[in-house]
Design a protein around this motif. Structure first.
Motif, PDB file in Angstrom:
ATOM      1  N   GLU A  69       5.360  63.059  14.686  1.00 40.55           N
ATOM      2  CA  GLU A  69       5.659  64.354  14.090  1.00 40.55           C
ATOM      3  C   GLU A  69       5.990  64.156  12.612  1.00 40.55           C
ATOM      4  O   GLU A  69       6.785  63.290  12.255  1.00 40.55           O
ATOM      5  CB  GLU A  69       6.847  65.006  14.786  1.00 40.55           C
ATOM      6  N   TYR A 119      -3.916  53.875  24.356  1.00 44.56           N
ATOM      7  CA  TYR A 119      -2.616  54.464  24.040  1.00 44.56           C
ATOM      8  C   TYR A 119      -2.805  55.700  23.177  1.00 44.56           C
ATOM      9  O   TYR A 119      -3.762  55.786  22.403  1.00 44.56           O
ATOM     10  CB  TYR A 119      -1.747  53.481  23.252  1.00 44.56           C
ATOM     11  N   ARG A 125       6.012  49.457  18.069  1.00 45.59           N
ATOM     12  CA  ARG A 125       7.388  49.940  17.872  1.00 45.59           C
ATOM     13  C   ARG A 125       8.022  49.306  16.640  1.00 45.59           C
ATOM     14  O   ARG A 125       8.716  49.982  15.878  1.00 45.59           O
ATOM     15  CB  ARG A 125       8.237  49.673  19.114  1.00 45.59           C
ATOM     16  N   GLU A 171       2.847  46.939  22.608  1.00 52.71           N
ATOM     17  CA  GLU A 171       3.847  47.994  22.469  1.00 52.71           C
ATOM     18  C   GLU A 171       4.981  47.572  21.542  1.00 52.71           C
ATOM     19  O   GLU A 171       5.450  48.355  20.715  1.00 52.71           O
ATOM     20  CB  GLU A 171       4.377  48.382  23.843  1.00 52.71           C
ATOM     21  N   LEU A 228      -0.562  57.528  20.272  1.00 55.65           N
ATOM     22  CA  LEU A 228       0.606  57.497  19.399  1.00 55.65           C
ATOM     23  C   LEU A 228       0.705  58.869  18.766  1.00 55.65           C
ATOM     24  O   LEU A 228      -0.219  59.306  18.083  1.00 55.65           O
ATOM     25  CB  LEU A 228       0.449  56.409  18.330  1.00 55.65           C
ATOM     26  N   GLY A 284       9.585  62.005  14.032  1.00 58.27           N
ATOM     27  CA  GLY A 284       9.764  61.225  15.248  1.00 58.27           C
ATOM     28  C   GLY A 284       8.422  60.830  15.835  1.00 58.27           C
ATOM     29  O   GLY A 284       7.370  61.229  15.328  1.00 58.27           O
ATOM     30  N   TYR A 285       8.461  60.030  16.905  1.00 58.69           N
ATOM     31  CA  TYR A 285       7.207  59.580  17.516  1.00 58.69           C
ATOM     32  C   TYR A 285       7.349  59.408  19.020  1.00 58.69           C
ATOM     33  O   TYR A 285       8.458  59.304  19.549  1.00 58.69           O
ATOM     34  CB  TYR A 285       6.727  58.269  16.891  1.00 58.69           C
ATOM     35  N   GLN A 286       6.204  59.369  19.675  1.00 61.96           N
ATOM     36  CA  GLN A 286       6.080  59.002  21.082  1.00 61.96           C
ATOM     37  C   GLN A 286       4.873  58.080  21.201  1.00 61.96           C
ATOM     38  O   GLN A 286       3.841  58.322  20.560  1.00 61.96           O
ATOM     39  CB  GLN A 286       5.831  60.208  21.982  1.00 61.96           C
ATOM     40  N   LEU A 287       5.000  57.044  22.008  1.00 61.73           N
ATOM     41  CA  LEU A 287       3.886  56.160  22.331  1.00 61.73           C
ATOM     42  C   LEU A 287       3.666  56.272  23.829  1.00 61.73           C
ATOM     43  O   LEU A 287       4.586  56.039  24.613  1.00 61.73           O
ATOM     44  CB  LEU A 287       4.196  54.715  21.939  1.00 61.73           C
ATOM     45  N   ARG A 288       2.456  56.640  24.217  1.00 60.89           N
ATOM     46  CA  ARG A 288       2.125  56.798  25.639  1.00 60.89           C
ATOM     47  C   ARG A 288       0.946  55.911  25.993  1.00 60.89           C
ATOM     48  O   ARG A 288      -0.011  55.820  25.234  1.00 60.89           O
ATOM     49  CB  ARG A 288       1.802  58.255  25.963  1.00 60.89           C
ATOM     50  N   SER A 337       9.190  54.984  10.016  1.00 58.82           N
ATOM     51  CA  SER A 337      10.331  55.889  10.187  1.00 58.82           C
ATOM     52  C   SER A 337      11.089  56.143   8.892  1.00 58.82           C
ATOM     53  O   SER A 337      11.861  57.099   8.813  1.00 58.82           O
ATOM     54  CB  SER A 337      11.281  55.350  11.255  1.00 58.82           C
TER      55      SER A 337
END
Length: 103
Positions: A56, A51, A23, A19, A53, A38-42, A31
């Protein structure tokens, strides 16, 4: 806007090292790319090495042309490729309905 969804597998089972590497690549390289929103990591609850990733972009071309054909893509790949188990599966999605307003 378009959402890039990358289905990732962590080479060493996931966790903080994976992770942190992702990041770092996102914040240091991705970025700064034109069209990045933007982003999200789940992390999967059932499969801890899996995961999603979600990034947007202003347009699909900002990702597929602007980013992927830039030097930044090589920098990103050099950072994250060692922590991936296999190539990620990547697709782009357009919003059709939401319970929240789009940014």
């Amino acid at each position: 806007m378009v959402l890039e969804v990358a289905d990732l597998r962590a080479a060493d089972g996931g966790g903080e090292a994976f992770e942190s590497t992702i990041r770092h690549g996102l914040d240091a390289v991705l970025s700064t790319s034109r069209g990045f929103v933007g982003y999200q990591l789940r992390r999967s609850v059932e499969s801890p090495d899996r995961y999603l990733l979600m990034i947007e972009w202003a347009s699909v071309e900002d990702h597929t042309v602007g980013f992927r054909e830039s030097a930044a893509y090589e920098q990103w790949s050099a950072i994250v490729r060692p922590v991936f188990r296999g190539a990620p599966n990547v697709e782009h999605f357009a919003l059709r309905a939401s319970s929240t307003s789009e940014r």
